[in-house]
Design a protein around this motif. Structure first.
Motif, PDB file in Angstrom:
ATOM      1  N   VAL A   1       5.902  -1.474  -0.365  1.00 51.72           N
ATOM      2  CA  VAL A   1       5.047  -2.453   0.514  1.00 51.72           C
ATOM      3  C   VAL A   1       5.623  -3.726   0.478  1.00 51.72           C
ATOM      4  O   VAL A   1       5.109  -4.394   1.723  1.00 51.72           O
ATOM      5  CB  VAL A   1       3.499  -2.344   0.007  1.00 51.72           C
ATOM      6  N   GLY A  21       7.211   1.788  10.803  1.00 52.15           N
ATOM      7  CA  GLY A  21       6.523   1.593   9.468  1.00 52.15           C
ATOM      8  C   GLY A  21       6.476   2.878   8.827  1.00 52.15           C
ATOM      9  O   GLY A  21       6.431   3.031   7.632  1.00 52.15           O
ATOM     10  N   ASN A  72       4.052  -0.104  13.996  1.00 54.10           N
ATOM     11  CA  ASN A  72       3.232   0.821  13.191  1.00 54.10           C
ATOM     12  C   ASN A  72       4.110   1.948  13.114  1.00 54.10           C
ATOM     13  O   ASN A  72       4.057   2.676  11.890  1.00 54.10           O
ATOM     14  CB  ASN A  72       1.950   1.038  13.597  1.00 54.10           C
ATOM     15  N   ASN A 116      11.834  -6.609   6.515  1.00 53.45           N
ATOM     16  CA  ASN A 116      10.699  -6.782   7.674  1.00 53.45           C
ATOM     17  C   ASN A 116      11.218  -7.610   8.870  1.00 53.45           C
ATOM     18  O   ASN A 116      10.989  -7.089   9.874  1.00 53.45           O
ATOM     19  CB  ASN A 116       9.676  -7.753   6.940  1.00 53.45           C
ATOM     20  N   ASN A 143       7.186  -1.899   5.650  1.00 50.84           N
ATOM     21  CA  ASN A 143       5.778  -1.713   6.302  1.00 50.84           C
ATOM     22  C   ASN A 143       5.765  -3.263   6.893  1.00 50.84           C
ATOM     23  O   ASN A 143       4.660  -3.983   6.363  1.00 50.84           O
ATOM     24  CB  ASN A 143       4.641  -1.613   5.081  1.00 50.84           C
ATOM     25  N   GLY A 152       1.839  -4.030   7.418  1.00 58.02           N
ATOM     26  CA  GLY A 152       1.230  -4.490   6.235  1.00 58.02           C
ATOM     27  C   GLY A 152       1.705  -5.694   5.668  1.00 58.02           C
ATOM     28  O   GLY A 152       1.117  -5.722   4.233  1.00 58.02           O
ATOM     29  N   GLU A 175      -2.009   8.803   9.227  1.00 63.45           N
ATOM     30  CA  GLU A 175      -1.520   7.261   9.508  1.00 63.45           C
ATOM     31  C   GLU A 175      -1.010   7.269  10.989  1.00 63.45           C
ATOM     32  O   GLU A 175      -0.834   6.068  11.448  1.00 63.45           O
ATOM     33  CB  GLU A 175      -0.653   7.161   8.585  1.00 63.45           C
ATOM     34  N   MET A 191      -3.182  -1.094   7.295  1.00 65.92           N
ATOM     35  CA  MET A 191      -1.838  -0.625   7.421  1.00 65.92           C
ATOM     36  C   MET A 191      -1.170  -0.523   5.858  1.00 65.92           C
ATOM     37  O   MET A 191      -0.474   0.336   5.594  1.00 65.92           O
ATOM     38  CB  MET A 191      -1.104  -1.293   8.240  1.00 65.92           C
ATOM     39  N   LEU A 192      -1.785  -1.533   5.124  1.00 60.88           N
ATOM     40  CA  LEU A 192      -1.217  -1.473   3.650  1.00 60.88           C
ATOM     41  C   LEU A 192      -1.786  -0.338   2.868  1.00 60.88           C
ATOM     42  O   LEU A 192      -0.923   0.409   2.128  1.00 60.88           O
ATOM     43  CB  LEU A 192      -1.683  -2.833   2.745  1.00 60.88           C
ATOM     44  N   HIS A 225      -0.205   3.180   3.326  1.00 57.48           N
ATOM     45  CA  HIS A 225       1.155   3.407   2.591  1.00 57.48           C
ATOM     46  C   HIS A 225       0.913   3.339   1.319  1.00 57.48           C
ATOM     47  O   HIS A 225       1.631   4.142   0.627  1.00 57.48           O
ATOM     48  CB  HIS A 225       2.088   2.155   3.013  1.00 57.48           C
TER      49      HIS A 225
END
Length: 410
Positions: free
Chosen positions: A64, A248, A245, A168, A255, A258, A365, A322-323, A326
């Motif tokens: 993450v 990810g 999204n 990222n 992610n 996230g 998700e 979102m975090l 995952h």
């Protein structure tokens, strides 16, 4: 009722994971109170050939958090992935320095004889040597790059600035490129008359209902006659969040949504647009609220605080949702290895259950990816509508029985 049962089941699974994850071998202490650690002879093994136990925390945070490479999988001591470029500005070493992140060998080697990638393994070595304590190790951010001396110890006075293309950043640029290509392709078709004089085809057919939905269900109800002015912004926010999204959710990817830095920038954009678009009625309601004079001393600070809480709510909501998804999926997969460390049969026996729940959460998700993009866009439109609302138009709508627009919090 079904949603409540699903939530209760997820809580139970996560609780079980927490209990098992905490059931790790206890640290041994020497008579002087220090932790007795074993120097690893090679990656993944301790002295005596004992294999390193599965570390769920390392796996979860390794997925993450941001990193300098895309890591797909490992087989023994061999890691497979894509190394990304490292770009540093080192004032004491000639300025800009660039090289591939593969030179770090996942934090086990000093790159260019000076730069060290901070990992849990490196911090454990420093603690074992007495260079730093637990507090100092906590202060060192994983995946950061520091300057070290010949002994591998941090040079405190060194000034190294990291401008690297982390995963990222690379994934966000890749997602933005894909989105731009798709939208420009759709726009060219409309210019040629496809989808205007004839029925839309391909990506036109997929995107047109989404664009129409954002226009009719988000922009028009919240912005009224101003919707055309802000519709490009709302569509950009919606598709930008949505494409990141979806990217990810690809196994081995980052992610991005996230990451609190990503959502903070989006929140800052909304904050600036909302407040710069605010009319006299909006600012007058903040600094001169329509309440008795004695209450104004309480309401004015509250109204000023609300200026900051609106973007803050957008930032935290997208980041947390979102975090969390995952982390839940990784937790469910990690249960296989946690049970396997207790018993091989337990690990194989729990595998079908863990995989089934992981697939179930993954499907959810996909839905959450669309929902969170909609929520961020819708709340931005709500706050914009409150800032740009015509005071006389609002009274006219109320006179005709139209209810005022209120944000829907999910």
């Amino acid at each position: 009722m079904r949603i409540s049962r699903v939530k209760a089941l997820l809580v139970a699974v996560f609780s079980l994971f927490s209990v098992l994850a905490s059931a790790q071998p206890q640290e041994e202490h020497t008579p002087d109170g220090h932790v007795a650690t074993e120097e690893p002879s090679k990656e993944g093994q301790n002295h005596g050939g004992k294999k390193k136990s599965f570390d769920a925390n390392e796996v979860i945070f390794g997925h993450v958090l941001d990193a300098h490479q895309f890591h797909f999988f490992s087989v023994g001591d061999h890691h497979y992935g894509i190394n990304l470029p490292v770009i540093l500005y080192d004032k004491d070493n000639g300025g800009v320095v660039a090289f591939g992140s593969g030179e770090f060998e996942h934090g086990h080697k000093v790159a260019r004889g000076r730069y060290q990638l901070v990992t849990e393994h490196y911090k454990e070595e420093l603690m074992h040597q007495g260079v730093i304590d637990a507090k100092g190790a906590k202060a060192m951010r994983n995946e950061s790059i520091i300057a070290v001396d010949g002994n591998g110890h941090p040079i405190q006075e060194a000034q190294v600035y990291d401008f690297s293309l982390t995963r990222n950043v690379v994934q966000m640029l890749l997602a933005l490129t894909v989105l731009t290509i798709i939208l420009l392709g759709v726009a060219k078709r409309y210019k040629r008359g496809e989808g205007v004089e004839t029925a839309p085809k391909g990506m036109q057919n997929a995107l047109e209902p989404v664009i129409t939905f954002v226009r009719d269900e988000v922009a028009k109800p919240n912005l009224g006659h101003n919707y055309k002015k802000f519709l490009p912004l709302l569509l950009t926010i919606f598709f930008f969040i949505l494409v990141n999204n979806i990217f990810g959710l690809i196994p081995g990817s980052a992610n991005v949504t996230g990451n609190i830095a990503f959502t903070a920038v989006l929140g800052l954009v909304s904050f600036l647009v909302i407040n710069f678009a605010g009319n006299k009625h909006y600012w007058g309601h903040i600094f001169n609220p329509p309440v008795p004079f004695g209450i104004k001393f309480i309401m004015v600070p509250v109204e000023i605080l609300s200026i900051l809480t609106k973007p803050f709510a957008l930032i935290i909501r997208l980041f947390a949702n979102m975090l969390a998804g995952h982390i839940i999926i990784i937790c469910l997969i990690s249960l296989i290895f946690i049970f396997g460390s207790l018993s091989g049969g337990a690990g194989w026996g729990f595998s079908p259950v863990s995989i089934a729940f992981s697939v179930f959460i993954f499907v959810i998700e996909v839905l959450v990816a669309f929902i969170q993009a909609f929520i961020f866009t819708n709340l931005t439109a709500v706050f914009l509508g409150q800032a740009t609302e015509d005071h006389h138009q609002g009274h006219e709508d109320a006179h005709h029985g139209n209810p005022p627009t209120e944000p829907v919090i999910i």
